[in-house]
Structures are given as structure tokens and as C-alpha cells.
Design a protein around this motif. Structure first.
Motif, short mmCIF file in Angstrom:
data_model
loop_
_atom_site.label_atom_id
_atom_site.label_comp_id
_atom_site.label_asym_id
_atom_site.label_seq_id
_atom_site.Cartn_x
_atom_site.Cartn_y
_atom_site.Cartn_z
N ALA A 85 1.84 1.61 -6.19
CA ALA A 85 1.26 2.92 -6.50
C ALA A 85 0.30 3.35 -5.41
O ALA A 85 0.30 4.51 -4.98
N ASP A 86 -0.53 2.41 -4.93
CA ASP A 86 -1.46 2.72 -3.84
C ASP A 86 -0.69 3.13 -2.58
O ASP A 86 -1.09 4.06 -1.87
N GLU B 97 -1.04 6.87 -0.98
CA GLU B 97 -1.55 7.09 0.37
C GLU B 97 -0.60 7.97 1.17
O GLU B 97 -1.03 8.84 1.94
N ARG B 98 0.70 7.78 0.98
CA ARG B 98 1.67 8.60 1.71
C ARG B 98 1.69 10.04 1.21
O ARG B 98 1.96 10.96 1.97
N ILE B 99 1.38 10.23 -0.05
CA ILE B 99 1.21 11.60 -0.55
C ILE B 99 -0.05 12.20 0.06
O ILE B 99 -0.06 13.35 0.50
N ARG C 268 2.99 12.20 4.21
CA ARG C 268 4.27 11.55 4.49
C ARG C 268 5.28 11.86 3.39
O ARG C 268 6.48 11.98 3.65
N PHE C 269 4.81 11.93 2.15
CA PHE C 269 5.61 12.38 1.02
C PHE C 269 5.06 13.74 0.61
O PHE C 269 3.87 13.86 0.29
N GLU D 157 -1.12 9.99 -13.45
CA GLU D 157 -2.19 10.59 -12.65
C GLU D 157 -1.88 12.04 -12.27
O GLU D 157 -2.73 12.72 -11.68
N GLY D 158 -0.67 12.48 -12.55
CA GLY D 158 -0.29 13.85 -12.20
C GLY D 158 0.20 14.02 -10.79
O GLY D 158 0.34 15.16 -10.31
N LEU D 159 0.50 12.92 -10.10
CA LEU D 159 0.96 13.01 -8.71
C LEU D 159 2.48 13.03 -8.61
O LEU D 159 3.03 13.52 -7.62
N VAL D 160 3.13 12.46 -9.60
CA VAL D 160 4.59 12.32 -9.57
C VAL D 160 5.17 12.93 -10.84
O VAL D 160 4.57 12.87 -11.91
#
Length: 219
Positions: free
Chosen positions: A14-15, A19-21, A25-26, A58-61
Motif C-alpha cells: 500500500a505504501d 507513493e507512486r500516486i 507515477r500512477f 483511504e479514498g485513493l483507489v
């Protein structure tokens, strides 16, 4: 050559994705293919799925049936909510840093501010953006509030991609840095009330700036 890492836990995967988000990078809307992540991290499918579910929380994906996982796009309204939370949380941290930050931490912040000043003089917005993140991280760390630090770490990921060179034109750079200079003076004077008010204004101004240049990011 594909990046290969030692076997990671679900939390570490997940980390790795987070980080790539954060660094772009993503990107929003990009599919997160499990097979690709497995190959790059060297971990198992179950750990990748655990990581994606964690990031969904977390609302990121975003995970959709039959489509899998992708990086979630962030609307301006969601950014507004994030900034409202940051106003409160970083305001508290600013007050606590003014009260409880060590002399060494405050000296480090003063030195970091000197680097930010040079970025303005040299018109180096990209470096300013990186140092700005470090400046805010130091204030939060110096506040001693680990709970808020963890919350802010998650909150800041979706908006980090917005805070690059296009955000910091020369006028914005000088305005943001003037805020920093004022806050450093308040921190050094241990003025907790003044530091909290200044931080709240600074974060609020950041969102107002994003709102004015909405078309640069939300097309």
C-alpha cells in the motif's frame, strides 16, 4: 528493466502504491493491474489485494466489479473537503509546534525557510514545491501529534499532484513564501495563537488559489 523489491507485506505494498500516486507515477483513472504490481513488488496476489482494499478505504483507489482497481480521480469538491480538514489539523499542529517544538527543530525550520527564500529569488518553483512539503512535514512532526501526522499523510496524497510548477507561478510563489516567513517568525517567538491563525489562513489561501486555476486541473 522492471523495478524489483524484496517481498513486501500488504501494508508495505500500500505504501509503495501510495507513493507512486503521490509523485504522479500512477495517475487518476489509471488501472492498477494486479499482475503488474506483483511482478514489480515480488509479493503475492493476496498482499496486493489487501493493499488495494486498504487504499480504497483511504479514498485513493476505486475498485469496480469486472474492471478491477484504478487510481481514483479527485473532484474539486473533494479537494475542498481535504483543505477544510487541513485548515483545522495543520492549525493545531502550528500551535503545538510554537509551544512545544524544540530549539533544534525551530532552527531547522529557519534553515529550511532560507532555502525557500532562495528558490523564490532563483525562480525555482519545482524545488520550492519539494521544500514546501518538507517545511510542512517538519511543523507537523515538531508538534508531536502522531495521530494528526498520520491523518495528514493520507489527506495530502490526492492533492499532491496538483502542487507542481503550474501551481507556483512567480506571484503565487512569493505569496506562499511570505506566509512561510510570517509563520517562522511566530514559531520562533513561541506565539501559538498567532501561528495557528497564520497557518489556517495559509492553507485556506492555498485552496482559493486552486479554485481560481481550476481549469488547469479539472478539464
Amino acid at each position: 528493466m522492471a523495478e524489483t523489491l524484496p517481498l513486501l507485506t500488504g501494508s508495505e505494498v500500500a505504501d509503495w502504491i501510495r507513493e507512486r500516486i503521490r509523485v504522479g507515477r500512477f495517475v487518476p483513472g489509471q488501472r492498477l493491474v494486479e499482475v503488474d504490481i506483483i511482478r514489480q513488488t515480488g509479493t503475492s496476489r493476496s498482499k496486493v489485494r489487501e493493499a488495494l482494499q486498504r487504499l480504497e478505504g483511504e479514498g485513493l483507489v476505486q475498485i469496480e466489479e469486472f474492471r478491477g482497481a484504478s487510481v481514483k480521480s479527485t473532484s474539486l469538491d473533494e479537494v475542498r473537503q481535504i483543505y477544510r480538514a487541513r485548515v483545522a489539523l495543520e492549525g493545531i499542529c502550528a500551535a503545538d509546534f510554537a509551544r512545544h517544538g524544540s530549539a533544534e527543530q525551530k532552527a531547522s525550520l529557519r534553515d529550511l525557510q532560507a532555502q525557500l527564500d532562495r528558490c523564490v529569488d532563483e525562480r525555482s518553483p519545482e524545488r520550492f514545491g519539494r521544500l514546501n512539503l518538507e517545511w510542512h512535514r517538519l511543523v507537523v512532526e515538531g508538534s508531536g501529534n502522531r495521530t494528526i501526522a498520520e491523518l495528514l499523510k493520507r489527506l495530502n496524497v490526492p492533492i499532491h499532484r496538483l502542487l507542481f510548477e503550474s501551481f507556483y507561478d512567480e506571484a503565487r510563489l512569493r505569496r506562499a513564501n511570505a506566509d512561510h516567513q510570517r509563520m517562522v517568525a511566530l514559531f520562533l517567538a513561541s506565539d501559538a495563537e498567532g501561528a495557528e491563525a497564520a497557518m489556517r489562513d495559509h492553507i485556506g489561501d492555498g485552496f482559493e488559489t486552486l479554485s481560481k486555476i481550476e481549469s488547469e486541473f479539472y478539464r
